[in-house]
Write a protein that holds these residues in place. Structure first.
Motif, PDB file in Angstrom:
ATOM      1  N   VAL B 100     113.380 123.894  91.209  1.00 14.67           N
ATOM      2  CA  VAL B 100     113.625 124.974  90.251  1.00 14.67           C
ATOM      3  C   VAL B 100     112.443 125.163  89.307  1.00 14.67           C
ATOM      4  CG1 VAL B 100     115.185 125.788  88.449  1.00 14.67           C
ATOM      5  CG2 VAL B 100     116.095 124.570  90.403  1.00 14.67           C
ATOM      6  N   ASN B 101     111.804 124.059  88.925  1.00 19.02           N
ATOM      7  CA  ASN B 101     110.708 124.137  87.956  1.00 19.02           C
ATOM      8  C   ASN B 101     109.415 123.558  88.542  1.00 19.02           C
ATOM      9  OD1 ASN B 101     112.549 124.986  85.744  1.00 19.02           O
ATOM     10  ND2 ASN B 101     113.355 122.931  86.058  1.00 19.02           N
ATOM     11  N   PRO B 102     108.816 124.219  89.513  1.00 18.86           N
ATOM     12  CA  PRO B 102     107.634 123.656  90.160  1.00 18.86           C
ATOM     13  C   PRO B 102     106.426 123.548  89.220  1.00 18.86           C
ATOM     14  CG  PRO B 102     108.077 125.869  90.977  1.00 18.86           C
ATOM     15  CD  PRO B 102     109.209 125.509  90.085  1.00 18.86           C
ATOM     16  N   ASN B 103     106.462 124.291  88.102  1.00 17.37           N
ATOM     17  CA  ASN B 103     105.289 124.296  87.226  1.00 17.37           C
ATOM     18  C   ASN B 103     105.299 123.211  86.158  1.00 17.37           C
ATOM     19  OD1 ASN B 103     104.558 126.612  88.616  1.00 17.37           O
ATOM     20  ND2 ASN B 103     105.689 127.910  87.175  1.00 17.37           N
ATOM     21  N   TRP B 104     106.413 122.515  86.057  1.00 19.01           N
ATOM     22  CA  TRP B 104     106.493 121.489  85.017  1.00 19.01           C
ATOM     23  C   TRP B 104     105.561 120.327  85.325  1.00 19.01           C
ATOM     24  CZ3 TRP B 104     112.324 120.557  83.500  1.00 19.01           C
ATOM     25  CH2 TRP B 104     112.831 121.731  82.903  1.00 19.01           C
ATOM     26  N   THR B 105     105.071 119.656  84.267  1.00 21.92           N
ATOM     27  CA  THR B 105     104.280 118.441  84.482  1.00 21.92           C
ATOM     28  C   THR B 105     105.232 117.334  84.908  1.00 21.92           C
ATOM     29  OG1 THR B 105     104.622 117.700  82.227  1.00 21.92           O
ATOM     30  CG2 THR B 105     102.689 119.072  82.623  1.00 21.92           C
ATOM     31  N   GLU B 111     111.299 113.225  82.111  1.00 22.37           N
ATOM     32  CA  GLU B 111     112.140 113.202  80.913  1.00 22.37           C
ATOM     33  C   GLU B 111     113.429 113.987  81.123  1.00 22.37           C
ATOM     34  OE1 GLU B 111     109.860 114.730  77.677  1.00 22.37           O
ATOM     35  OE2 GLU B 111     108.619 112.915  77.559  1.00 22.37           O
ATOM     36  N   HIS B 112     113.259 115.139  81.772  1.00 27.42           N
ATOM     37  CA  HIS B 112     114.395 116.014  82.015  1.00 27.42           C
ATOM     38  C   HIS B 112     115.433 115.313  82.897  1.00 27.42           C
ATOM     39  CE1 HIS B 112     116.242 120.009  82.166  1.00 27.42           C
ATOM     40  NE2 HIS B 112     116.470 119.801  83.458  1.00 27.42           N
ATOM     41  N   VAL B 113     114.961 114.714  83.980  1.00 28.05           N
ATOM     42  CA  VAL B 113     115.875 114.029  84.899  1.00 28.05           C
ATOM     43  C   VAL B 113     116.559 112.859  84.189  1.00 28.05           C
ATOM     44  CG1 VAL B 113     116.059 112.711  87.044  1.00 28.05           C
ATOM     45  CG2 VAL B 113     114.599 114.738  86.949  1.00 28.05           C
ATOM     46  N   GLU B 114     115.760 112.067  83.457  1.00 22.05           N
ATOM     47  CA  GLU B 114     116.320 110.925  82.724  1.00 22.05           C
ATOM     48  C   GLU B 114     117.433 111.372  81.783  1.00 22.05           C
ATOM     49  OE1 GLU B 114     115.580 107.869  83.263  1.00 22.05           O
ATOM     50  OE2 GLU B 114     113.503 107.693  83.945  1.00 22.05           O
ATOM     51  N   ARG B 115     117.240 112.522  81.151  1.00 16.05           N
ATOM     52  CA  ARG B 115     118.214 113.010  80.195  1.00 16.05           C
ATOM     53  C   ARG B 115     119.552 113.272  80.888  1.00 16.05           C
ATOM     54  NH1 ARG B 115     118.175 118.620  78.242  1.00 16.05           N
ATOM     55  NH2 ARG B 115     120.265 118.654  77.371  1.00 16.05           N
ATOM     56  N   TYR B 116     119.478 113.897  82.065  1.00 16.71           N
ATOM     57  CA  TYR B 116     120.732 114.213  82.751  1.00 16.71           C
ATOM     58  C   TYR B 116     121.373 112.985  83.389  1.00 16.71           C
ATOM     59  CZ  TYR B 116     120.309 119.068  81.618  1.00 16.71           C
ATOM     60  OH  TYR B 116     120.259 120.232  80.916  1.00 16.71           O
ATOM     61  N   VAL B 117     120.544 112.038  83.834  1.00 16.44           N
ATOM     62  CA  VAL B 117     121.105 110.779  84.334  1.00 16.44           C
ATOM     63  C   VAL B 117     121.879 110.106  83.198  1.00 16.44           C
ATOM     64  CG1 VAL B 117     120.561 108.469  85.209  1.00 16.44           C
ATOM     65  CG2 VAL B 117     119.333 110.444  86.101  1.00 16.44           C
TER      66      VAL B 117
END
Lengths: 287, 301
Positions: B100-105, B111-117
């Protein structure tokens, strides 16, 4: 006078390398003729073990069961069982599955009578059009209907239901409870059902026996359900007793089922109540 | 126009109509539960909204755009979890975030994944594979994956049906908590009226199939946060429960053609199989208690 069904000091234990694992200890229960009793409790509390001992499918380690004045030994067609999974023979049609037992217990009747019995029960459970189908062609709910027809068709002295609707979705479950209660009303067969569904227990039973958590589960509370019969779903849900009883059951399952009524016994219970409790110090000095 | 809008949607497979004339409007931030029987076409409905199936008639739109294909604006949680078995919890979610977000670093993605985990309380299990997780934990991964894509709408297809009662209750509480933090628009399919009443703002019944359609909405109106135990005392809860169950059972009864059939039940007693057979002096007929009973039974098919 003794009751129609009497379970007295019923015990089930399995030997393990660490000693006896007691699943059910000294379980007492009396059921009157024509009564519908539910056993409710969490998974693993031993309620299914009690039922399977009654069915004769599981050996009794201690105590005994009396049904209609006779002590039970082994399984028999005088007890009709409805299992959680319908347990039908897949190569036989719904009709043949029911007929299998009918031929055994009505062997002296005429062929026509046997056919009439099988057709009658399959039709009243709603399978009038589907009785020539094999289990694979039936939905889960329809298969369970066959299971119910099969149990009733034997005219058993007692009906044993082991979480009969546990595998069905809630709405199908409501429908099948209606089918079951109507058949039961016509036949008044003494019934014992194991369930963990509070609504199911309230809708169907005269009495609900709540079991505490295993191992060595005990009877925690017995609730009388005085909602008049014949029961209709709507009237039952509107009955003033319904929600208070439902809350009591939920409260039991959420809180009290987990609480052990007495601190765990350090030593096995004394055989005679008047003998002094065994103490390791005393036994040491006496030897 | 509402946020999610279904207009006269029908779907048939071949000649068999599954869904007929469905109309539904869901507002932004609303939690709608669709309650229906198994086999009524609930999954077909969610697949239509997800864009995995195309309607035979009618249109579906989300945020004024017609739904024609699946897209990351709609996050789906399936009943059977649908996780990739060779990837860990973290990697399963990361895969969706990357797509969904190919442009993210990579730091931002991490960080994003960790947050949802963390949101679904799976941080201790982040490196485990689906095979090492329980059903409830797998479904949490699936929920986290759908949420991590930050969809405009969350579609839950019987997310808790495969779980036991206790795990189910825990996950219901979790879905409720996450929803109140996020206020996403949610369409949840369920077969459990209680679950719908506990979680949603509105219940829409799907009548029994074939050619199922949506019934009148039941607005729930029980204030949030809802307490699982306290809700049992709530008069509104009791009323809704009765109304929804009754509507569903009536919808099924209507579908059936009632025929009255005459049936015969011989009033005979079963033989005692413990007694030896063929003993002389014993009659070879069963004990007949009375006359043959004839009974008229309403047969529903």
């Amino acid at each position: 006078m003794s009751a129609y069904v009497e379970l007295s000091r019923l015990t089930k234990s399995y030997p393990t390398p660490k000693g006896e694992a007691v699943i059910v200890r000294d379980f007492d229960l009396k059921i009157e003729k024509g009564e519908f009793v539910s056993l409710i409790g969490h998974s693993g509390c031993g309620k299914s073990t009690v039922l399977s001992m009654l069915a004769g499918l599981n050996e009794i380690s201690g105590g005994g069961i009396i049904l209609a004045g006779r002590e039970l030994a082994g399984a028999g067609p005088d007890r009709g069982v409805v299992f959680q999974s319908p347990s039908l023979l897949p190569w036989m049609t719904a009709y043949e599955n029911v007929m299998l037992g009918v031929e055994q217990v009505f062997f002296s009747a005429t062929k026509l009578e046997r056919q009439e019995i099988a057709e009658y029960y399959l039709t009243v459970v709603g399978l009038g059009e589907a009785m020539r189908k094999k289990p694979a062609e039936l939905s889960q709910g329809m298969r369970q209907r066959v299971g119910i027809a099969r149990a009733f068709a034997l005219k058993p002295k007692m009906l044993l239901l082991d979480e009969p609707f546990g595998m069905l979705d809630s709405l199908t479950r409501y429908e099948l409870q209606q089918v079951l209660i109507e058949l039961w009303r016509k036949n008044k067969i003494t019934a014992l059902m194991v369930t963990h569904d509070v609504d199911e227990a309230l809708f169907l039973s005269d009495r609900i026996v709540c079991m505490t958590d295993g191992p060595a589960a005990e009877v925690g509370e017995i609730i009388d359900v005085k909602i008049p019969r014949p029961r209709e779903r709507k009237a039952v849900l509107e009955h003033p007793d319904y929600y208070p009883l439902r809350e009591r059951l939920i409260e039991f399952l959420e809180v009290r089922a987990h609480r052990k009524p007495v601190p765990p016994r350090a030593a096995p219970p004394a055989i005679k109540s008047d003998s002094p409790p065994p103490s390791p110090v005393v036994s040491h000095s006496s030897s | 126009m509402a946020y999610l809008e279904l207009q006269n949607v029908s779907k048939s497979f071949g000649a068999a109509p599954v869904l007929q004339d469905l109309n539904l409007s869901v507002e932004k931030g609303e939690f709608v539960a669709i309650v229906g029987f198994s086999g009524a076409g609930k999954t077909t409905l969610i697949s239509l909204i997800a864009g995995l199936l195309k309607p035979s008639h009618g249109t579906l739109s989300l945020n004024d755009l017609e739904i024609t294909a699946p897209g990351p604006d709609r996050g789906v949680v399936f009943q059977n979890y649908s996780l990739l078995p060779w990837l860990s919890v973290y990697e399963n979610i990361l895969l969706a975030v990357e797509a969904v977000n190919p442009n993210w670093t990579s730091t931002k993605r991490k960080e994003h994944v960790e947050r949802y985990v963390g949101m679904v309380n799976l941080t201790p299990a982040r490196d485990k594979r689906p095979g090492e997780l329980s059903g409830g934990m797998r479904q949490r991964v699936s929920v986290a994956r759908a949420l991590a894509m930050d969809p405009q709408i969350l579609l839950l297809d019987e997310p808790l049906s495969a779980l036991d009662a206790l795990t189910r209750a825990t996950l219901q509480d979790e879905i409720s908590r996450i929803w109140s933090e996020d206020k996403k628009t949610v369409v949840m399919i369920t077969n459990d009226p209680d679950e719908g009443i506990y979680l949603a703002d509105r219940i829409v019944p799907l009548t029994a199939g074939p050619a199922a359609t949506l019934g009148p909405s039941f607005a729930i109106g029980i204030p949030r946060p809802r307490d699982r135990k306290a809700i049992n005392h709530d008069a509104r809860f009791k009323q809704l429960r009765r109304e929804v169950v009754e509507f569903m059972l009536a919808s099924k009864a209507e579908r059936r053609v009632s025929v009255t059939r005459k049936l015969i039940l011989p009033d005979i007693e079963p033989e005692d199989l413990n007694r030896p057979r063929g003993v002389t002096g014993r009659s070879i007929a069963p004990l007949r208690k009375g006359e043959v009973k004839e009974e008229s039974v309403e047969v529903k098919s």
